[in-house]
Design an enzyme around this catalytic site. Structure first.
Site, PDB file in Angstrom:
ATOM      1  N   HIS A 277      -4.381   1.393   7.527  1.00 53.35           N
ATOM      2  CA  HIS A 277      -3.028   1.947   7.614  1.00 53.35           C
ATOM      3  C   HIS A 277      -2.867   3.120   6.632  1.00 53.35           C
ATOM      4  O   HIS A 277      -2.405   4.200   7.005  1.00 53.35           O
ATOM      5  CB  HIS A 277      -2.020   0.823   7.304  1.00 53.35           C
ATOM      6  N   GLU A 278      -3.295   2.902   5.399  1.00 57.37           N
ATOM      7  CA  GLU A 278      -3.162   3.962   4.386  1.00 57.37           C
ATOM      8  C   GLU A 278      -4.083   5.141   4.685  1.00 57.37           C
ATOM      9  O   GLU A 278      -3.715   6.298   4.479  1.00 57.37           O
ATOM     10  CB  GLU A 278      -3.451   3.407   2.983  1.00 57.37           C
TER      11      GLU A 278
ATOM     12  N   GLN B  60       3.099   9.944   0.794  1.00 55.53           N
ATOM     13  CA  GLN B  60       4.392   9.252   0.840  1.00 55.53           C
ATOM     14  C   GLN B  60       5.270   9.554  -0.374  1.00 55.53           C
ATOM     15  O   GLN B  60       6.457   9.243  -0.367  1.00 55.53           O
ATOM     16  CB  GLN B  60       4.186   7.738   0.975  1.00 55.53           C
TER      17      GLN B  60
ATOM     18  N   HIS C 185      -2.563   7.568   6.963  1.00 54.88           N
ATOM     19  CA  HIS C 185      -1.592   8.469   6.328  1.00 54.88           C
ATOM     20  C   HIS C 185      -2.251   9.773   5.875  1.00 54.88           C
ATOM     21  O   HIS C 185      -1.628  10.824   5.879  1.00 54.88           O
ATOM     22  CB  HIS C 185      -0.964   7.804   5.088  1.00 54.88           C
TER      23      HIS C 185
ATOM     24  N   CYS D  96       6.003  -0.024   7.065  1.00 54.87           N
ATOM     25  CA  CYS D  96       5.619   1.111   6.227  1.00 54.87           C
ATOM     26  C   CYS D  96       6.812   1.521   5.379  1.00 54.87           C
ATOM     27  O   CYS D  96       7.938   1.569   5.874  1.00 54.87           O
ATOM     28  CB  CYS D  96       5.177   2.270   7.121  1.00 54.87           C
ATOM     29  N   LEU D  97       6.567   1.810   4.117  1.00 56.34           N
ATOM     30  CA  LEU D  97       7.650   2.239   3.224  1.00 56.34           C
ATOM     31  C   LEU D  97       8.335   3.502   3.754  1.00 56.34           C
ATOM     32  O   LEU D  97       9.499   3.737   3.462  1.00 56.34           O
ATOM     33  CB  LEU D  97       7.101   2.504   1.817  1.00 56.34           C
TER      34      LEU D  97
ATOM     35  N   GLY E 294       0.832  -1.192   0.000  1.00 51.67           N
ATOM     36  CA  GLY E 294       0.000   0.000   0.000  1.00 51.67           C
ATOM     37  C   GLY E 294       0.867   1.241   0.000  1.00 51.67           C
ATOM     38  O   GLY E 294       1.997   1.214   0.485  1.00 51.67           O
TER      39      GLY E 294
END
Ligand code: NI
Length: 161
Positions: free
Chosen positions: A133-134, A52, A137, A91-92, A47
Site C-alpha cells: 500500500h505504501e 502524504q 503511494h 488510508c490516512l 503506515g
C-alpha cells in the site's frame, strides 16, 4: 519531532511520482521522526508515505504492531511477490473510506535505512499488505484505485442515514 499535516485525496501531489532519496542527513532523520509521530497520532495509522506529508521522496514508515515494530523504508524495491490475499484497507489520505484490495500474500523487499544502509526482508500477511500500500503511494497510486469491494462506513448511533 513535530506533527505534519496529512495531504488528503483530491490534492494532485498524491498522484505524482516520488523521487529517490540521495542525501541521508539530519533533515531526512527529522522527516522520518515527524512521519512516525504523525502516523501514530492519527487513529489506526499503520503506515505513512512521505508524499502524504507533502514530500515527494521515496520514503515510507510502517508499524503494523507486530514484533518488527517501526520500520523505515527509503528507496524501497519490492522484487518478489507471491500468492494473493484480500484485505480491508484504509488510508490516512482517504478519510472515511475502506475497501478490499487484492495484494500479494508474501513479498521480498529491499530498501535503505536512515543511515543509507541497505537491508532486505520478507513480509507476509498484514505487513505485506501495508508495505505494498505504501509502495504504491510512491508512484501516485491510492488504494481506492484498486478496491474490488467497497465497505460502507457504519453509521454511528444517532447519525441519520
Ligand atoms: Ni495510504
Amino acid at each position: 519531532m513535530a506533527m505534519r499535516e496529512i495531504v488528503v485525496d483530491g490534492d494532485p501531489i498524491l498522484r505524482k511520482k516520488s523521487r529517490p532519496v540521495e542525501k541521508f542527513d539530519e533533515k531526512l532523520a527529522t522527516l522520518l521522526d515527524d512521519m512516525a509521530e504523525t502516523m501514530y497520532f492519527e487513529n489506526r495509522g499503520i503506515g505513512i508515505a512521505a508524499v502524504q506529508v507533502g514530500i515527494l521522496r521515496r520514503i515510507f514508515v510502517v508499524d503494523v504492531g507486530d514484533e518488527n515494530g517501526k520500520i523505515e523504508f527509503i528507496n524501497p524495491e519490492i522484487y518478489e511477490r507471491n500468492g494473493t490475499q484480500l484485505f480491508m484497507e484504509g488510508c490516512l489520505s482517504c478519510p472515511g473510506k475502506n475497501g478490499y484490495v487484492e495484494r500479494p500474500e508474501r513479498i521480498r523487499v529491499r530498501a535503505q535505512n536512515r543511515n543509507g544502509e541497505w537491508f532486505d526482508m520478507e513480509a507476509t500477511d498484514l505487513l505485506a499488505v501495508c508495505i505494498c500500500h505504501e509502495y504504491d503511494h510512491l508512484d501516485g497510486i491510492l488504494f481506492i484505485d484498486k478496491v474490488v469491494e467497497v465497505e460502507e462506513e457504519e453509521l454511528e448511533d444517532g447519525e441519520e442515514e
